[in-house]
Design a protein around this motif. Structure first.
Motif, PDB file in Angstrom:
ATOM      1  N   TYR A 236       0.810  -1.227   0.000  1.00  0.00           N
ATOM      2  CA  TYR A 236       0.000   0.000   0.000  1.00  0.00           C
ATOM      3  C   TYR A 236       0.840   1.273   0.000  1.00  0.00           C
ATOM      4  O   TYR A 236       0.346   2.331  -0.347  1.00  0.00           O
ATOM      5  CB  TYR A 236      -0.986  -0.012   1.163  1.00  0.00           C
ATOM      6  CG  TYR A 236      -2.118  -0.976   0.899  1.00  0.00           C
ATOM      7  CD1 TYR A 236      -3.116  -0.656  -0.010  1.00  0.00           C
ATOM      8  CD2 TYR A 236      -2.162  -2.214   1.525  1.00  0.00           C
ATOM      9  CE1 TYR A 236      -4.140  -1.543  -0.284  1.00  0.00           C
ATOM     10  CE2 TYR A 236      -3.185  -3.105   1.259  1.00  0.00           C
ATOM     11  CZ  TYR A 236      -4.174  -2.757   0.348  1.00  0.00           C
ATOM     12  OH  TYR A 236      -5.177  -3.636   0.072  1.00  0.00           O
ATOM     13  N   ARG A 237       2.089   1.149   0.345  1.00  0.00           N
ATOM     14  CA  ARG A 237       2.972   2.319   0.270  1.00  0.00           C
ATOM     15  C   ARG A 237       3.145   2.762  -1.184  1.00  0.00           C
ATOM     16  O   ARG A 237       3.229   3.948  -1.478  1.00  0.00           O
ATOM     17  CB  ARG A 237       4.322   1.979   0.888  1.00  0.00           C
ATOM     18  CG  ARG A 237       5.301   3.117   0.823  1.00  0.00           C
ATOM     19  CD  ARG A 237       6.613   2.760   1.478  1.00  0.00           C
ATOM     20  NE  ARG A 237       7.548   3.866   1.357  1.00  0.00           N
ATOM     21  CZ  ARG A 237       8.818   3.767   1.610  1.00  0.00           C
ATOM     22  NH1 ARG A 237       9.328   2.617   2.032  1.00  0.00           N
ATOM     23  NH2 ARG A 237       9.607   4.802   1.466  1.00  0.00           N
ATOM     24  N   PHE A 238       3.183   1.801  -2.089  1.00  0.00           N
ATOM     25  CA  PHE A 238       3.409   2.098  -3.508  1.00  0.00           C
ATOM     26  C   PHE A 238       2.160   1.880  -4.367  1.00  0.00           C
ATOM     27  O   PHE A 238       2.221   2.006  -5.582  1.00  0.00           O
ATOM     28  CB  PHE A 238       4.549   1.220  -4.042  1.00  0.00           C
ATOM     29  CG  PHE A 238       5.841   1.448  -3.331  1.00  0.00           C
ATOM     30  CD1 PHE A 238       6.620   2.558  -3.640  1.00  0.00           C
ATOM     31  CD2 PHE A 238       6.281   0.572  -2.352  1.00  0.00           C
ATOM     32  CE1 PHE A 238       7.822   2.783  -2.984  1.00  0.00           C
ATOM     33  CE2 PHE A 238       7.486   0.791  -1.688  1.00  0.00           C
ATOM     34  CZ  PHE A 238       8.254   1.908  -2.009  1.00  0.00           C
ATOM     35  N   HIS A 239       1.053   1.578  -3.742  1.00  0.00           N
ATOM     36  CA  HIS A 239      -0.181   1.217  -4.440  1.00  0.00           C
ATOM     37  C   HIS A 239      -0.635   2.265  -5.460  1.00  0.00           C
ATOM     38  O   HIS A 239      -1.139   1.920  -6.524  1.00  0.00           O
ATOM     39  CB  HIS A 239      -1.279   0.945  -3.414  1.00  0.00           C
ATOM     40  CG  HIS A 239      -2.562   0.492  -4.008  1.00  0.00           C
ATOM     41  ND1 HIS A 239      -3.735   1.155  -3.798  1.00  0.00           N
ATOM     42  CD2 HIS A 239      -2.860  -0.556  -4.808  1.00  0.00           C
ATOM     43  CE1 HIS A 239      -4.711   0.540  -4.451  1.00  0.00           C
ATOM     44  NE2 HIS A 239      -4.203  -0.501  -5.066  1.00  0.00           N
ATOM     45  N   GLU A 240      -0.451   3.524  -5.152  1.00  0.00           N
ATOM     46  CA  GLU A 240      -0.878   4.593  -6.072  1.00  0.00           C
ATOM     47  C   GLU A 240      -0.157   4.532  -7.414  1.00  0.00           C
ATOM     48  O   GLU A 240      -0.666   5.030  -8.408  1.00  0.00           O
ATOM     49  CB  GLU A 240      -0.669   5.971  -5.436  1.00  0.00           C
ATOM     50  CG  GLU A 240      -1.677   6.306  -4.364  1.00  0.00           C
ATOM     51  CD  GLU A 240      -3.117   6.323  -4.867  1.00  0.00           C
ATOM     52  OE1 GLU A 240      -3.366   6.846  -5.982  1.00  0.00           O
ATOM     53  OE2 GLU A 240      -3.984   5.805  -4.156  1.00  0.00           O
ATOM     54  N   HIS A 241       0.991   3.908  -7.457  1.00  0.00           N
ATOM     55  CA  HIS A 241       1.751   3.816  -8.708  1.00  0.00           C
ATOM     56  C   HIS A 241       1.072   2.910  -9.730  1.00  0.00           C
ATOM     57  O   HIS A 241       1.217   3.111 -10.928  1.00  0.00           O
ATOM     58  CB  HIS A 241       3.179   3.314  -8.455  1.00  0.00           C
ATOM     59  CG  HIS A 241       4.009   4.273  -7.675  1.00  0.00           C
ATOM     60  ND1 HIS A 241       4.482   5.447  -8.198  1.00  0.00           N
ATOM     61  CD2 HIS A 241       4.443   4.227  -6.393  1.00  0.00           C
ATOM     62  CE1 HIS A 241       5.174   6.091  -7.286  1.00  0.00           C
ATOM     63  NE2 HIS A 241       5.168   5.374  -6.166  1.00  0.00           N
TER      64      HIS A 241
END
Length: 176
Positions: A32-37
């Motif tokens: 979820y730290r990089f989910h927006e990518h």
């Protein structure tokens, strides 16, 4: 349509390869730290998989089946996975595209497809009404589903008024 669906399924092989590569780039516990990518891309891929399955069978694809098509996990505990909100957003995009398909089907002379799409979209809407959506992007996308339902109902109504589809006439309360 079957040939186009088969060709689309072949492209999902490339998607699976890319997903395998993406899985190795991020620690599983920091999804979820990089989910927006990759959120938007996953939502679009869910839509594409759902659209292909709909065109093949006129059924809603499950989240597990989409995860399998994309080559990722369905369960959060197993690492890189298909988030439920991404799945639902992709399904809502499918609803918008099916509303367009209903209109285009009439233009092409297929008067029975809009009725089948109407049944499918109404069932989808019923399912979404059971969810307790907060005031976020998914809720806003769901609000768009109401307009898609209305658009499809107008198409079915026009068909029944013009007598172009006997099934639509019966479904709208007309006589056989």
């Amino acid at each position: 349509v079957p040939k186009k669906c088969q060709k689309a399924r072949e492209h999902f092989g490339t998607v699976r390869t890319q997903m395998e590569s993406l899985k190795t780039k991020f620690p599983a516990d920091q999804y979820y730290r990089f989910h927006e990518h990759w959120r938007f891309v996953l939502q679009r891929l869910v839509f594409l998989a759902a659209f292909v399955v709909y065109l093949e069978s006129e059924k809603l694809v499950t989240r597990e089946a989409v995860a399998e098509i994309l080559g990722i996990e369905a369960d959060r505990e197993r690492g890189f996975h298909l988030d439920i909100e991404d799945y639902l957003s992709g399904v809502l995009t499918l609803a918008s595209e099916l509303a367009r398909l209903a209109v285009n089907s009439v233009t092409a002379g297929d008067y029975s497809r809009p009725l089948r799409i109407s049944t499918f979209i109404n069932e989808l809407d019923s399912g979404f009404r059971l969810l307790n959506l907060k005031n976020d992007s998914l809720r806003k996308r769901y609000d768009g589903l109401k307009y898609d339902v209305k658009k499809i109902e107008e198409v079915v109504y026009d068909l029944s008024i013009r007598g172009l589809n006997k099934e639509a006439t019966v479904g709208a309360g007309g006589e056989k």
